[in-house]
Structures are given as C-alpha cells and as structure tokens.
Design a protein around this motif. Structure first.
Motif, PDB file in Angstrom:
ATOM      1  N   ASP A  88      23.720  -9.852  22.090  1.00 48.52           N
ATOM      2  CA  ASP A  88      23.639 -11.114  21.146  1.00 48.52           C
ATOM      3  C   ASP A  88      24.793 -10.989  20.135  1.00 48.52           C
ATOM      4  O   ASP A  88      25.060 -12.168  19.759  1.00 48.52           O
ATOM      5  N   ILE A  89      25.260  -9.696  19.853  1.00 46.14           N
ATOM      6  CA  ILE A  89      26.347  -9.853  18.972  1.00 46.14           C
ATOM      7  C   ILE A  89      27.577 -10.431  19.774  1.00 46.14           C
ATOM      8  O   ILE A  89      28.492 -11.181  19.298  1.00 46.14           O
ATOM      9  N   ALA A  91      27.677 -12.404  22.204  1.00 47.08           N
ATOM     10  CA  ALA A  91      27.663 -13.633  22.351  1.00 47.08           C
ATOM     11  C   ALA A  91      27.926 -14.793  21.134  1.00 47.08           C
ATOM     12  O   ALA A  91      28.100 -15.749  21.224  1.00 47.08           O
ATOM     13  N   MET A  92      27.986 -14.239  19.991  1.00 48.90           N
ATOM     14  CA  MET A  92      28.776 -14.968  18.807  1.00 48.90           C
ATOM     15  C   MET A  92      30.289 -14.762  19.021  1.00 48.90           C
ATOM     16  O   MET A  92      31.132 -15.098  17.934  1.00 48.90           O
ATOM     17  N   VAL A 161      31.219 -17.919  17.291  1.00 48.73           N
ATOM     18  CA  VAL A 161      31.017 -19.044  18.724  1.00 48.73           C
ATOM     19  C   VAL A 161      29.494 -19.337  18.704  1.00 48.73           C
ATOM     20  O   VAL A 161      28.708 -18.422  18.904  1.00 48.73           O
ATOM     21  N   LEU A 162      29.218 -20.658  18.158  1.00 46.10           N
ATOM     22  CA  LEU A 162      27.848 -20.891  18.166  1.00 46.10           C
ATOM     23  C   LEU A 162      27.136 -21.589  19.380  1.00 46.10           C
ATOM     24  O   LEU A 162      28.169 -21.651  20.466  1.00 46.10           O
ATOM     25  N   ARG A 163      26.048 -22.156  19.428  1.00 46.31           N
ATOM     26  CA  ARG A 163      25.479 -22.800  20.544  1.00 46.31           C
ATOM     27  C   ARG A 163      25.827 -24.116  20.483  1.00 46.31           C
ATOM     28  O   ARG A 163      25.521 -24.943  21.540  1.00 46.31           O
ATOM     29  N   MET A 242      28.469 -20.522  23.306  1.00 42.10           N
ATOM     30  CA  MET A 242      28.074 -19.245  23.956  1.00 42.10           C
ATOM     31  C   MET A 242      26.727 -18.814  23.583  1.00 42.10           C
ATOM     32  O   MET A 242      26.430 -18.817  22.322  1.00 42.10           O
ATOM     33  N   LEU A 243      26.098 -18.067  24.471  1.00 48.55           N
ATOM     34  CA  LEU A 243      24.710 -17.509  24.191  1.00 48.55           C
ATOM     35  C   LEU A 243      24.512 -16.397  25.331  1.00 48.55           C
ATOM     36  O   LEU A 243      25.125 -16.390  26.340  1.00 48.55           O
ATOM     37  N   ASP A 244      23.727 -15.452  24.916  1.00 45.90           N
ATOM     38  CA  ASP A 244      23.213 -14.408  25.906  1.00 45.90           C
ATOM     39  C   ASP A 244      22.072 -15.226  26.716  1.00 45.90           C
ATOM     40  O   ASP A 244      21.180 -15.455  26.031  1.00 45.90           O
TER      41      ASP A 244
END
Lengths: 342, 342
Positions: A88-89, A91-92, A161-163, A242-244
């Motif tokens: 999760d980290i 993915a940011m 980096v957000l969704r 980006m995301l996980d």
C-alpha cells in the motif's frame, strides 16, 4: 497431535513465560528503520520525515476471514502482514521506511510464536524494502490471532501517486503476479484439508507432492512478494495513477477509472502475457484474475510516451468514458469481495 | 433480551448491509486532522510533519482482557481507544495530530456500531486534542471485537521527553486522576453483573443508584480523560522525564527510575492530595493507586526550580540511587499487570 501455533513436544506456552520474556525473545530480531530517531522502549517512537510529510496506511490479518493458523506459520504470518502493508505504501509511489505492529495471540500459543513472527517480519523488510524496520507496537491477548500493522513511507519530496490522475491515452500497466495467489488459495482448500478442515500436515504432504508451478502458487498466497521497489520507479517514470491490486483486477481497475473519471480498457491477451507463469496452471483464467485474489501487484497508468519502468507490463489503455472494458466490451463479471458478505 | 453490540428491535446487522454501507454511515462522522495533506480514500494517507519528524505509538483494545461489550458501548469503545493512544503521544511532550484505526467486529453486530464508535472517536479528538483527526484505517471481521489504533504527534521542533532524563533533585509530579479508574472497574465487577457475568442492564441500574463519586469512578474507567494538553505544557516547562501511568503508579514510576538511573521517592500524603476526589471513596487507598489501574495520568519529573504547569501536582522527589521509595521505604508491593499471567 495438534500443532500449528500450539506448543510442540513439551515446549512452554506464552502464559508459562509471560509477556516480558516473550518480548525479550522477539524484539532483538526486529530490524531498525533507517529513519529511526527514537526506537521502541518509551511511550512512543520518533521517526524522521525529511520532506516534512509522511505516508501512512494500515491493514490487518485476522484468523478466520484472512488466514488459517493451520496453513500459516507465525513466520509467514509476520511476512505477509509486512508485505501487504508495504504494497500500500509502494502504491503511493513512496518508499516504505517503518512499521508499527499490534499483535494479539492466545495465551496457550507456544512461547516462541512471537519470535517466529519477528523473523518473518524481519525477512520481509530486508528482502522487500531494505532500510524499512519495525519501530514499535503493542502485544495483547486474544482468542483470535490478530495482526494490525501501520506502515510509513517517504515520498522524498515527490507528489503522491493517487488513483485519480489517469488520463485518456495513458498506458495501463501492471507489475507483479496476477492470479497466482488465488490459485494458491484454491490449492489449499482442494488439497490441504483433513475431513474438510485446514490441516498443517495435509499442507506438508501437498508441498512434498506439488509441481514447481503449484509451489509458486502456494508461495504467492502464503509468502507474497509485492514489487515494492517498482512503486518509486513508477512515480519517477511519471505514473499518473496507481494502486495495489488486492481485491481483484476488475474491482481495482474500476477504482482507478471511477477516481480518475475515465474508462480503463484492458486486453485479456496482454493480461495473460503479464501473468508471469501463472497461466501455465490449468485452473488459471483471465476471469479469475479479474474477479479476485490477493495479488498485491501494482496497477498503474503511465503517459503514452513513458518507458515502462521495473517489472511493469502494459495490459491496456485509458480511454475517455467510464468503467472497465475487457477486450472492448463493458466488464459485467464479479467484483472483488466484502468481508461482511458470505 | 440480549443487546450490547447486537441489533435491537429489528435493526439490521452488519452482514445485512455490508461493509460499504456500514462505512458510509461511519466515515463522515470522523474529524479530519489539521495536519491532513491527503485523507482517506487512496491506498494510504499523507500527513504533514512540519519539523521533519513524527511521533508514533500504537495501542489496542481487545474484548475480554481489555473490555467487556456489556459495559462498553461502541461509543465509549471509540472514545477510550482514542484517549489512551493520545495519552502516549502526550507523554512524549508532543501534540497529537492524527490517528489511524484498525477495527474488527463480528458480522452479527448491529449495523450502526461503526457509526456509534466513530462518534466516540470524534468526541475524544474534539474534547481532548482539538485539531487531531482520523486519517485512515481498516475494517475487518472478527468474532472478538478488536481495536488497534496508531497515533501520531508533532513535537514542533522540541526534543521528545523520554523516561530517561530524571535527575536527582527533580520534583516528581502527576497530572490527571489517580485511582479513580481502578475504583470504577471494581464497581463494575461488584455491582454491574448478573449471575456473575457483566450485564448492561445491571450497569444501567448501577448508574441510576450511584453517588456522584461513583459516577466519576465509572466515567474514569469507561470514558477516560487523560490531561492531553499537559504533555506539551510539561515539555515547555522543562520536564526531564515523563510517561503515561497506565499500569499502576508503582510500575510506571519504577520505569522512570530504571531508565534514568535514579530513585523516585514518593510521599503517600501527597499522592492522596493529588488524587482529585478519588480519596473520598471508602475503597480508595494509596496502595491501590500504586498497584494498578488505567489512570492514564501523566507522571513527570521537573527541575527543582520549575513552576509546575497545567494540572501537575508534586508527589515526590528524584534521589540518587535506584528503585522506588514510598514514604522513605523501598516499595515492595505488587507491580502492575501482565496480560499473559492470570
């Protein structure tokens, strides 16, 4: 015989040695963060945040819905709890620097479970995010084995980096396994049970008889290795979103589409190419990758001219519109899971 | 009737409405941190750390060892989980700015428990540490109600106040209640049970019949109000050591003595003066304050010439030597508690 997290061969239980002795076995195993200013031992720790901000996320592992003790050694529990939080980290677009752990275990667990857990946590930090360490936490007693981790990341001055930043024309790409963890879970339920219940000896027999692909699937489920370093690489390469991928590719891709106000158009042939060996399993299918599984891959959008960094492989494009398309058609299959639904 | 955290009068359960609907009821209630840069909704939050550091601590509340659902409404659970974590941040001389929450509840709990919990968390933030907010977390399902909080604090450029800085000649002082929470717990076990088991209706009857002092004791146990702002005031006044008294005054005073390499000499008459009304209970005694109880008072050492700030009251002195003295004699009574001992 009844092992898993219980004492073996006359070993003491946690209640036999008490909290202080159990912690004395475990704490020296835990690695220190490179950002440590004040480590465990006081009411709180102090961690450096050189750019004046920190990234924070929390995720739990609870016996029953999230794992079974018959299939999950304390070491793999510690590993997976760290690995999923680091993802999760990453993915940011941040580098994970520290974790705080709240752990609850039954008093009749064997005295060494905390030290075993600490080894798994240490190895996950060292192998997946060198420089990341454990900077505190809490030990409690519960009849349900519970781990709640909080992880911290350093953006080094970059924007997170957000969704929500994907733009039409961007390339959609993924780094990490797709479908392997789900295949591993299916294998456990199919071949690691005794009278229908999870069983550690049945798992040992499964491992002894398993093919290389099956072992990889079991490892993806029990010892996940998210591509942590690719999070920062994606940010440096200009990732717009980006995301996980933890709840299935379809649900997580839809989240980027909704947050960004765009459509994501994926191609099943490229998902298959990106799946990294999982597609050799007879049971693997693009549908399974879309519908669920704890892949902990990173899903990102990149500008059309960006060179894809690290392990990223293109699986589609961002388009104007909304929702998720697979091979040009709106996706109408199952979406992820809800822990409060059967 | 069987209420506590169960549905009442045909209300739906969590499994009836699902995770998303339950979160939609709860999330809007939670206050935002004044340090929020990116709030909940992505893989992680981003929080400001203006002086390039952050203070972090974690503490849990688990049904059984830590609380009983018959005595603890979801609202007071949320309040106490926040309040106890804020106290650890305050004990470092820091201002609490944010929390991350991992919550696990059974699927058959009533659908509104998360919103009720959120109200308690909100009120504790607003009343005990204005500007502090909830910046993320995780919801899971467990047969054992579990809350794991991580709290963050801002030192605003100051050094953290450790346990290890007390020097001979310093004044030992305390801010907050002493013995009230322990008295409240005793009251619950004495007068809020039915057939020996915790019972919410027996608690309602106890409240209706209780004296003002007894109500204060119940509130100290169920709705603790640690003197959060006094943490920063103590740091500004030059406190040389500080901690949160959560395991009994004797154990926590011994921790400062050991970490600082000094002796702490307390006076029972001054502990009694500092107890703030609790000593009016017939069952109150200095021995009970020393031996245990979740006071969440702040215990600190100050230079001899410092003016004691906020609610701090002197209860003794730091001396050369080691260990804890009470009225001039080495303390040999019971010390705190261990969750893994009966």
């Amino acid at each position: 015989v009844e092992f898993s997290w219980s004492p073996r061969d006359g070993e003491p239980a946690l209640v036999d040695i008490g909290e202080d002795a159990a912690l004395e076995l475990a704490l020296p195993i835990l690695p220190a963060s490179r950002a440590r200013l004040l480590g465990p031992g006081d009411d709180a720790a102090v961690i450096a945040a050189p750019d004046g901000r920190f990234v924070v996320t929390g995720d739990t592992m609870i016996e029953g819905p999230d794992f079974r003790q018959e299939w999950t050694t304390p070491e793999s529990f510690g590993w997976k709890l760290v690995a999923t939080n680091l993802a999760d980290i990453a993915a940011m677009g941040a580098e994970p620097v520290a974790l705080v752990m709240s752990i609850a275990v039954p008093g009749d667990a064997r005295a060494s479970v905390l030290a075993e857990m600490a080894r798994g946590m240490r190895d996950a930090c060292l192998q997946l995010a060198p420089g990341c360490g454990i900077e505190g936490g809490d030990l409690a007693r519960s009849s349900v084995i519970t781990g709640a981790a909080t992880a911290f990341g350093d953006l080094d001055g970059r924007a997170p980096v957000l969704r929500s930043g994907a733009r039409p024309g961007d390339v959609v790409a993924v780094s990490g396994g797709l479908g392997l963890a789900s295949r591993g879970l299916a294998l456990l339920f199919e071949r690691a049970t005794e009278d229908g219940a999870p069983d550690e000896f049945a798992l040992a027999r499964l491992r002894a008889a398993a093919s290389e692909d099956e072992l990889a699937a079991l490892d993806a489920q029990l010892w996940p290795r998210p591509p942590i370093a690719d999070g920062v690489l994606a940010a440096l390469a200009g990732a717009t979103a980006m995301l996980d991928v933890s709840d299935g590719l379809a649900l997580d891709a839809s989240r980027i589409a909704r947050a960004s106000g765009v459509a994501l158009a994926l191609e099943s042939a490229r998902i298959e190419e990106a799946a990294g060996g999982a597609e050799r399993c007879a049971e693997w299918s693009v549908e399974r990758v879309l519908a669920g599984g704890e892949d902990h891959a990173l899903l990102a959008a990149f500008p059309p001219d960006a060179a894809l960094p690290g392990g990223f492989r293109a699986i589609g494009r961002v388009e104007a519109g909304s929702g998720l398309l697979v091979d040009g058609r709106p996706y109408a299959g199952p979406l992820g899971w809800d822990p409060f639904r059967p």
